[in-house]
Design a protein around this motif. Structure first.
Motif, mmCIF file in Angstrom:
data_model
loop_
_atom_site.group_PDB
_atom_site.id
_atom_site.type_symbol
_atom_site.label_atom_id
_atom_site.label_comp_id
_atom_site.label_asym_id
_atom_site.label_seq_id
_atom_site.Cartn_x
_atom_site.Cartn_y
_atom_site.Cartn_z
ATOM 1 N N ALA A 1 17.101 18.268 -9.352
ATOM 2 C CA ALA A 1 17.872 17.389 -8.192
ATOM 3 C C ALA A 1 18.620 18.369 -7.198
ATOM 4 O O ALA A 1 18.522 18.347 -6.111
ATOM 5 C CB ALA A 1 18.852 16.485 -8.674
ATOM 6 N N GLU A 2 19.045 19.470 -7.831
ATOM 7 C CA GLU A 2 20.069 20.471 -6.963
ATOM 8 C C GLU A 2 19.144 21.181 -5.769
ATOM 9 O O GLU A 2 19.438 21.408 -4.731
ATOM 10 C CB GLU A 2 20.561 21.781 -7.946
ATOM 11 N N ALA B 1 20.160 17.299 -3.545
ATOM 12 C CA ALA B 1 21.145 16.086 -4.233
ATOM 13 C C ALA B 1 22.451 16.739 -4.582
ATOM 14 O O ALA B 1 22.571 17.595 -5.246
ATOM 15 C CB ALA B 1 20.318 15.432 -5.450
ATOM 16 N N THR B 2 23.476 15.613 -4.490
ATOM 17 C CA THR B 2 24.914 15.720 -4.956
ATOM 18 C C THR B 2 25.111 15.311 -6.294
ATOM 19 O O THR B 2 26.068 15.481 -7.001
ATOM 20 C CB THR B 2 25.808 15.374 -4.080
ATOM 21 N N ALA C 1 15.266 8.921 -14.151
ATOM 22 C CA ALA C 1 16.623 9.304 -13.231
ATOM 23 C C ALA C 1 16.385 9.251 -11.600
ATOM 24 O O ALA C 1 15.315 9.235 -11.091
ATOM 25 C CB ALA C 1 16.847 10.626 -13.802
ATOM 26 N N LEU C 2 17.713 9.111 -11.105
ATOM 27 C CA LEU C 2 17.466 8.903 -9.599
ATOM 28 C C LEU C 2 18.729 10.078 -9.038
ATOM 29 O O LEU C 2 19.705 10.267 -9.751
ATOM 30 C CB LEU C 2 18.128 7.652 -9.294
ATOM 31 N N ALA C 3 18.218 10.831 -7.975
ATOM 32 C CA ALA C 3 19.026 11.802 -7.386
ATOM 33 C C ALA C 3 19.489 11.363 -6.174
ATOM 34 O O ALA C 3 18.553 10.815 -5.343
ATOM 35 C CB ALA C 3 18.190 13.039 -7.372
ATOM 36 N N TYR C 4 20.781 11.581 -5.752
ATOM 37 C CA TYR C 4 21.384 11.057 -4.550
ATOM 38 C C TYR C 4 22.008 12.256 -3.751
ATOM 39 O O TYR C 4 22.426 12.996 -4.310
ATOM 40 C CB TYR C 4 22.163 10.046 -4.922
ATOM 41 N N ARG C 5 22.093 12.050 -2.406
ATOM 42 C CA ARG C 5 22.664 13.025 -1.439
ATOM 43 C C ARG C 5 23.748 12.172 -0.770
ATOM 44 O O ARG C 5 23.464 11.283 -0.234
ATOM 45 C CB ARG C 5 21.886 13.454 -0.645
ATOM 46 N N CYS C 6 25.075 12.369 -1.215
ATOM 47 C CA CYS C 6 26.143 11.729 -0.630
ATOM 48 C C CYS C 6 27.012 12.370 0.179
ATOM 49 O O CYS C 6 27.113 13.655 0.191
ATOM 50 C CB CYS C 6 27.141 11.226 -1.865
ATOM 51 N N GLN C 7 27.721 11.685 1.169
ATOM 52 C CA GLN C 7 28.532 12.684 1.948
ATOM 53 C C GLN C 7 30.023 12.216 1.733
ATOM 54 O O GLN C 7 30.198 11.137 1.048
ATOM 55 C CB GLN C 7 28.375 12.024 3.507
ATOM 56 N N ASN C 8 30.974 13.170 1.776
ATOM 57 C CA ASN C 8 32.332 12.854 1.720
ATOM 58 C C ASN C 8 32.857 12.155 2.726
ATOM 59 O O ASN C 8 32.770 12.308 3.954
ATOM 60 C CB ASN C 8 33.067 14.240 1.712
#
Length: 63
Positions: free
Chosen positions: A23-24, A28-29, A48-55
Motif C-alpha cells: 500500500a505504501e 496509499a495513506t 484489503a483496500l488501500a486508499y489515498r486520502c487528502q487532508n
C-alpha cells in the motif's frame, strides 16, 4: 495479497506487513484489511483496500 509459501508460523502478522508495504509503495495513506483467509496452517490470503486520502484542512495528502 497472499502470504506466500515460506511457511510463516505467524502468517497473519507477516501478511499484514506485506499488505502495508504494498500500500505504501502504491502511494496509499490508509489500508483497511477486510478479512484474512487461512490456507493451511502456515499460509493465508488478505482481502484489503488501500486508499489515498487528502487532508481536508490543507488540501494536501496526508502522510
Amino acid at each position: 495479497m497472499n502470504s506466500g509459501y515460506a511457511k510463516h508460523y505467524d502468517w497473519r502478522r507477516h501478511i499484514r506487513h506485506k499488505a502495508l508495504l504494498q500500500a505504501e509503495q502504491s502511494g496509499a495513506t490508509h489500508l483497511v484489511i477486510d478479512h484474512l483467509d487461512s490456507i493451511g496452517a502456515f499460509n493465508g490470503k488478505a482481502h484489503a483496500l488501500a486508499y489515498r486520502c487528502q487532508n481536508t484542512l490543507t488540501g494536501t495528502e496526508e502522510g
